[in-house]
Design a protein around this motif. Structure first.
Motif, short mmCIF file in Angstrom:
data_model
loop_
_atom_site.label_atom_id
_atom_site.label_comp_id
_atom_site.label_asym_id
_atom_site.label_seq_id
_atom_site.Cartn_x
_atom_site.Cartn_y
_atom_site.Cartn_z
N UNK A 164 -42.71 -24.38 4.27
CA UNK A 164 -43.08 -23.77 3.00
C UNK A 164 -44.17 -24.61 2.33
N UNK A 165 -45.10 -23.93 1.66
CA UNK A 165 -46.25 -24.60 1.06
C UNK A 165 -46.21 -24.46 -0.45
N UNK A 166 -46.68 -25.47 -1.16
CA UNK A 166 -46.72 -25.40 -2.62
C UNK A 166 -47.97 -24.67 -3.08
N UNK A 167 -48.25 -24.70 -4.38
CA UNK A 167 -49.37 -23.94 -4.92
C UNK A 167 -50.72 -24.42 -4.40
N UNK A 168 -50.76 -25.64 -3.85
CA UNK A 168 -52.00 -26.17 -3.29
C UNK A 168 -52.09 -25.98 -1.78
N UNK A 169 -51.04 -25.39 -1.19
CA UNK A 169 -51.03 -25.17 0.24
C UNK A 169 -50.50 -26.34 1.04
N UNK A 170 -49.83 -27.29 0.36
CA UNK A 170 -49.30 -28.47 1.05
C UNK A 170 -47.81 -28.33 1.32
N UNK A 171 -47.36 -28.93 2.42
CA UNK A 171 -45.94 -28.91 2.77
C UNK A 171 -45.27 -30.21 2.36
N UNK A 200 -55.16 -25.34 1.22
CA UNK A 200 -56.15 -24.34 0.79
C UNK A 200 -57.58 -24.81 0.96
N UNK A 201 -57.79 -26.12 1.09
CA UNK A 201 -59.13 -26.66 1.34
C UNK A 201 -59.33 -27.05 2.80
N UNK A 202 -58.34 -26.73 3.63
CA UNK A 202 -58.44 -27.07 5.04
C UNK A 202 -58.02 -28.49 5.36
N UNK A 203 -57.51 -29.22 4.37
CA UNK A 203 -57.13 -30.62 4.58
C UNK A 203 -55.73 -30.74 5.16
N UNK A 204 -55.55 -31.70 6.05
CA UNK A 204 -54.24 -32.00 6.63
C UNK A 204 -53.68 -33.27 5.99
N UNK A 230 -59.35 -31.94 13.56
CA UNK A 230 -59.41 -30.82 12.61
C UNK A 230 -60.38 -31.13 11.49
N UNK A 231 -60.94 -30.06 10.90
CA UNK A 231 -61.94 -30.21 9.85
C UNK A 231 -61.52 -29.47 8.58
N UNK A 232 -61.95 -29.99 7.44
CA UNK A 232 -61.78 -29.28 6.19
C UNK A 232 -62.71 -28.06 6.16
#
Length: 259
Positions: A164-171, A200-204, A230-232
């Motif tokens: 599950x991801x938060x509002x920023x797309x992070x787990x 959401x910015x493509x960051x891991x 991987x790339x942003x």
């Protein structure tokens, strides 16, 4: 460098979380009869006939959830939205049927008294291991951020959804990295969390740890198999974002090995 905006594939549990967002736009790509027989709350029908009209009339900042019968056709539509500049696009794996039957195919989690008390103490309902509070934070994210490995263990055992991801797309993994909790990172990876989730910015998580200069975290993520290539969305890798010499030294061999 690649600049194509990705969409993400989510499972029915993640869809339940997304559906709580007031700004979410939901699109149903099934035929009209199937749509009339039943659809997700607030869903609008989407087809090739009205695709262009909807894309042109829809603000790009809204999150979008697209589903079909079984999760195949929705991916094509999702990529189209992403190609037109929508930054937060999701395609539902298993489609409408997977979402509709979720309650029948998933047993209720086993929440004991200690875990229920922990949930309540941190602002969550006592009976929901996937509940969401501010910024889309779940119990798993809260435990990971604070390094509470006992709660993490209980939540995982109770069936909390890992990705599950938060509002920023992070787990939860990202939050464990923010807190520099190596044991929590190990637990989440061992349980099967997506170590290479891109927000959401493509960051891991690896990119975050590298940019923040968290050498031990970078080392642990690499040891657990994080992808350094991987790339942003802007085309930067974890190596490009390295904030310290230590992170550079850790990431250069990984980059060379991949090359």
């Amino acid at each position: 460098m690649t600049f194509r905006v990705p969409f993400r594939r989510i499972h029915p549990g993640e869809a339940e979380v997304l559906l709580r967002r007031d700004d979410l736009l939901v699109f149903d790509t099934r035929d009209a009869c199937s749509y009339e027989a039943g659809h997700m709350p607030g869903a609008r029908r989407l087809s090739q006939a009205n695709l262009s009209e909807i894309i042109l009339a829809t603000p790009r900042h809204h999150p979008v959830l697209i589903y079909c019968y079984h999760g195949n056709a929705s991916q094509e539509y999702a990529q189209t939205f992403a190609d037109f500049g929508f930054q937060d696009v999701s395609s539902l794996d298993d489609g409408y049927e997977g979402w509709r039957t979720r309650g029948a195919t998933h047993a209720m989690p086993d929440i004991d008294a200690d875990l229920a008390a922990w949930l309540v103490a941190h602002g969550f309902p006592a009976d929901d291991v996937d509940a969401v509070i501010d910024n889309g934070t779940t119990p798993l994210m809260k435990a990971a951020h604070t390094g509470d490995t006992e709660a993490l263990c209980q939540l995982i055992a109770a069936g909390a959804h890992l990705d599950l991801r938060n509002a920023d797309g992070n787990t939860a993994l990202w939050l464990a990295c923010v807190g520099r909790h190596l044991d929590a990172i190990d637990m989440l990876v061992a349980a099967g969390i997506d170590i290479d989730n891109q927000n959401d910015n493509g960051a891991t998580a690896l990119m975050y740890a590298s940019s923040a200069g968290l050498g031990p975290v970078v080392g642990r993520l690499l040891a657990r198999g994080a992808d350094a290539e991987l790339e942003t969305l802007d085309g930067f890798t974890a190596l490009d974002l390295a904030g310290t010499v230590e992170c550079l030294a850790l990431l250069r061999p990984a980059r060379q090995a991949a090359g």
